[in-house]
Design an enzyme around this catalytic site. Structure first.
Site, short mmCIF file in Angstrom:
data_model
loop_
_atom_site.label_atom_id
_atom_site.label_comp_id
_atom_site.label_asym_id
_atom_site.label_seq_id
_atom_site.Cartn_x
_atom_site.Cartn_y
_atom_site.Cartn_z
N ASN A 167 -6.36 -6.73 7.97
CA ASN A 167 -6.10 -5.79 6.89
C ASN A 167 -5.87 -6.62 5.62
O ASN A 167 -4.79 -7.16 5.42
CB ASN A 167 -4.87 -4.94 7.25
CG ASN A 167 -4.50 -3.94 6.16
OD1 ASN A 167 -5.11 -3.91 5.09
ND2 ASN A 167 -3.50 -3.13 6.44
N ARG A 221 -9.69 -3.14 8.40
CA ARG A 221 -9.24 -1.91 7.78
C ARG A 221 -9.80 -1.88 6.36
O ARG A 221 -9.59 -2.81 5.58
CB ARG A 221 -7.72 -1.87 7.73
CG ARG A 221 -7.20 -0.65 6.98
CD ARG A 221 -5.68 -0.59 7.05
NE ARG A 221 -5.18 0.65 6.48
CZ ARG A 221 -4.55 0.73 5.32
NH1 ARG A 221 -4.35 -0.35 4.58
NH2 ARG A 221 -4.13 1.89 4.87
N HIS A 258 -4.80 7.30 5.08
CA HIS A 258 -4.01 7.23 6.33
C HIS A 258 -4.75 7.91 7.48
O HIS A 258 -4.14 8.30 8.47
CB HIS A 258 -2.63 7.93 6.22
CG HIS A 258 -1.65 7.29 5.29
ND1 HIS A 258 -0.72 8.03 4.59
CD2 HIS A 258 -1.45 6.00 4.94
CE1 HIS A 258 0.03 7.22 3.85
NE2 HIS A 258 -0.40 5.98 4.05
N ASN A 277 6.19 4.11 3.60
CA ASN A 277 6.24 3.82 2.16
C ASN A 277 5.29 4.76 1.42
O ASN A 277 5.62 5.32 0.40
CB ASN A 277 5.85 2.37 1.89
CG ASN A 277 7.05 1.47 2.00
OD1 ASN A 277 8.14 1.82 1.54
ND2 ASN A 277 6.86 0.31 2.60
N ARG A 296 5.54 6.12 -5.36
CA ARG A 296 4.51 6.98 -5.97
C ARG A 296 5.04 8.39 -6.19
O ARG A 296 5.75 8.92 -5.34
CB ARG A 296 3.27 7.05 -5.06
CG ARG A 296 2.45 5.77 -5.06
CD ARG A 296 1.33 5.83 -4.04
NE ARG A 296 1.51 4.82 -3.02
CZ ARG A 296 0.85 4.77 -1.86
NH1 ARG A 296 -0.04 5.71 -1.57
NH2 ARG A 296 1.08 3.82 -1.00
N GLU A 321 -1.71 1.78 13.80
CA GLU A 321 -3.01 1.70 13.15
C GLU A 321 -3.83 0.52 13.67
O GLU A 321 -5.05 0.62 13.79
CB GLU A 321 -2.84 1.62 11.63
CG GLU A 321 -2.36 2.95 11.06
CD GLU A 321 -2.03 2.92 9.59
OE1 GLU A 321 -2.95 3.08 8.78
OE2 GLU A 321 -0.85 2.72 9.24
P1 AMP Z 1 6.15 2.17 6.90
O1 AMP Z 1 5.39 2.24 5.60
O2 AMP Z 1 5.60 3.08 7.95
O3 AMP Z 1 6.39 0.78 7.38
O4 AMP Z 1 7.61 2.78 6.58
C1 AMP Z 1 8.50 2.15 5.70
C2 AMP Z 1 9.65 3.10 5.40
O5 AMP Z 1 10.33 3.41 6.62
C3 AMP Z 1 10.70 2.50 4.46
O6 AMP Z 1 11.07 3.47 3.49
C4 AMP Z 1 11.86 2.25 5.39
O7 AMP Z 1 13.08 2.37 4.72
C5 AMP Z 1 11.72 3.39 6.38
N1 AMP Z 1 12.52 3.10 7.57
C6 AMP Z 1 12.37 2.08 8.44
N2 AMP Z 1 13.36 2.11 9.36
C7 AMP Z 1 14.15 3.17 9.05
C8 AMP Z 1 15.34 3.75 9.61
N3 AMP Z 1 15.92 3.22 10.69
N4 AMP Z 1 15.85 4.85 9.01
C9 AMP Z 1 15.28 5.40 7.93
N5 AMP Z 1 14.17 4.89 7.36
C10 AMP Z 1 13.60 3.82 7.90
#
Ligand code: AMP
Length: 390
Positions: free
Chosen positions: A16, A82, A170, A201, A231, A377
Site C-alpha cells: 500500500n 492497493r 474503502h 480515521n 475531514r 484490508e
Molecule cells: P483506523 O483508521 O481503522 O486505524 O482507526 C483509527 C481510529 O480508531 C483512531 O481514531 C483511533 O483513536 C480509533 N481507536 C483505536 N482504538 C480505539 C479504542 N480502543 N477506543 C476508541 N477508539 C479507538
C-alpha cells in the site's frame, strides 16, 4: 495435487504505497497467516534515508531479512497493490501490465495525492519482484451504484467530460466485512441487506443489498459523507465560494482546511477517538459537541440507508472506532428501538468494548442484527490477488 498444496502455502505480498509511506504485509491468503508486516515512512522527505519507493523496497527487504524472512528464499505467489482510485475504468482487480499502469496514472486528476504514489510503488515493485502484480481498487466495490446514486446533479456534459461522479472508497473493507457478516450469521450474502459502517480515521457508510453496494457516503473524493478524524465530510457546497470570497482562502488552502484541519480535530483539537472519549469524560464541551455531531451524521446516513434498502437485516460496525468504541455503537442505537435497532449493553461492552473477532451485539431475537466485524484490508487484497492469478 502437490502443486496445489505448494500453491496454497505460498504467500502474497500486499503493498500500500502512499505519497511518503509504504505499508507491506506478507501473508498466505487461504489461511490468513501473516509472516511479516510493517510500514516505511518519510519516503523522499528531507533528511530521510529513504529517497524513493525503490529505496523503500530495499529497506523493506533488509528489515525482513533482519527479522529472519529472506525474500529471495520466499516462494512469492504474487504482489497485490492497493490502489485508491480506479475511476470509471476499473470495477474489478486487474493483472498489472504497462497499459494498466498508464491507465492508473491517467486517473491521477481524480486522486492527485494517491494515484501517483500507487504508480510509483507499482513500478518499483515490478522492477523488484518478477511475479504477477495485481491492482485492487478502493473504488471497485462501488461500481455497482445505480446511476441515481452515483450521479451528481450537475450539467451532464461537464460531469461526463471530466468523469465527475460518486465513486466511493474503502470498498475493499465494505466488501470484506459484508461477506464476513454473512459468515457470522450463517446466511448467504445474497439474502442479506446490510448497512456497513467503516469508522476509522476515515469514515464511510454503505448500503448493501444482497452483497451488491447500492449507496455509499463517500463521493468523487474521500471527503464526502461522515465526519472523520480530520475531514469535514458533508458541508454546503457553497462553503467553498464563501471561503474564497469572504475569507480569501485559495483553492489549496480550502482543500487543506477541509481534509486536514476539520472533522473531530477541527471541532475538538484531537482526531484520535480515544483522546476524544477521555475529553468527553472530563467534561470538555468541545469534545462532547464533536462526539454528538459525529453520531448525528452517522444517524443521518443510517436513516437514509434504512429507507433505500427498505428492509435491513444487519448493521455492522468496523475499523478502529467501529470495533473499539462501545460508546459510539450505543449512541447510534439509542432511540432507534422503534426501528428494531438496539444493542445489548453487556455484549456491546464485552472485553472493554474492543473486538478482534466478529460478534453480534444486539439482543437475541432483534429484528435487525447489530454486529461488530473486524475489517482486514490486507487479507482481502491478498485473496483477490490470489483469485486473479490462480
Ligand atoms: P483506523 O483508521 O481503522 O486505524 O482507526 C483509527 C481510529 O480508531 C483512531 O481514531 C483511533 O483513536 C480509533 N481507536 C483505536 N482504538 C480505539 C479504542 N480502543 N477506543 C476508541 N477508539 C479507538
Amino acid at each position: 495435487m502437490n502443486d496445489r498444496l505448494d500453491q496454497t502455502a505460498r504467500p502474497v505480498l500486499v503493498l500500500n504505497a502512499g505519497s511518503s509511506s509504504l505499508k507491506y504485509q506478507l501473508l498466505v491468503p487461504e489461511s490468513g497467516e501473516v509472516s511479516a508486516s510493517g510500514v516505511i515512512e518519510r519516503i523522499g522527505e528531507p533528511g530521510s534515508d529513504v529517497a524513493d519507493h525503490a529505496a523503500a523496497l530495499r529497506t523493506m527487504r533488509a528489515t525482513l531479512a533482519a527479522d529472519g524472512v529472506d525474500l529471495d528464499a520466499v516462494p512469492l505467489r504474487a504482489v497485490g497493490h492497493r490502489v485508491v482510485h480506479g475511476g470509471p475504468d476499473f470495477s474489478e482487480p486487474v493483472l498489472i501490465d504497462d497499459a494498466v499502469v498508464a491507465r492508473i496514472e491517467s486517473l491521477s486528476p481524480l486522486a492527485p495525492l494517491h494515484n501517483p504514489a500507487a504508480v510509483t510503488g507499482i513500478e518499483a515493485a515490478r522492477a523488484h519482484f518478477a511475479v504477477p502484480h495485481v491492482a485492487v481498487f478502493d473504488t471497485a466495490f462501488f461500481s455497482t451504484l445505480p446511476p441515481e446514486a452515483s450521479t451528481y446533479a450537475l450539467p451532464r456534459d461537464l460531469a461526463e467530460q471530466h468523469s465527475i461522479r460518486r465513486y466511493g472508497f474503502h470498498g475493499t473493507s465494505h466488501r470484506f466485512v459484508s461477506q464476513a457478516t454473512a459468515e457470522l450469521l450463517g446466511r448467504p450474502v445474497e439474502e442479506l441487506n446490510q448497512i456497513v459502517l467503516h469508522l476509522g480515521n476515515g469514515c464511510s457508510a454503505s448500503a448493501i443489498r444482497g452483497g451488491v453496494a447500492i449507496e455509499t457516503s463517500m463521493g468523487l473524493t474521500p471527503l464526502q459523507g461522515l465526519v472523520m478524524g480530520t475531514r469535514s465530510g458533508d458541508v454546503d457546497p457553497g462553503l467553498h465560494a464563501f471561503l474564497a470570497r469572504q475569507v480569501g482562502l485559495s483553492i489549496d488552502e480550502i482543500d487543506t482546511v477541509l481534509n486536514k484541519k476539520s472533522g473531530l480535530l477541527g471541532l475538538s483539537g484531537v482526531n484520535d477517538f480515544r483522546e476524544l472519549a477521555q475529553r468527553v469524560d472530563a467534561g470538555d464541551e468541545g469534545a462532547r459537541l464533536a462526539f454528538d455531531i459525529f453520531v448525528h451524521r452517522l444517524t443521518h446516513y443510517v436513516g437514509a440507508y434504512l429507507a433505500h434498502l427498505g428492509r435491513v437485516d444487519a448493521i455492522v460496525f468496523t475499523a478502529g472506532v467501529g470495533q473499539n468504541s462501545a460508546r459510539v455503537r450505543a449512541a447510534l442505537a439509542e432511540g432507534l428501538e422503534g426501528l428494531g435497532i438496539s444493542v445489548d449493553p453487556d455484549r456491546n461492552e464485552a472485553g472493554g468494548g474492543c473486538f478482534s473477532h466478529a460478534a453480534v451485539i444486539s439482543p437475541d431475537g432483534s429484528p435487525v442484527v447489530v454486529a461488530v466485524v473486524p475489517t482486514n484490508e490486507e487479507l482481502a487484497i491478498a485473496r483477490q490477488t490470489a483469485d486473479l492469478v490462480r
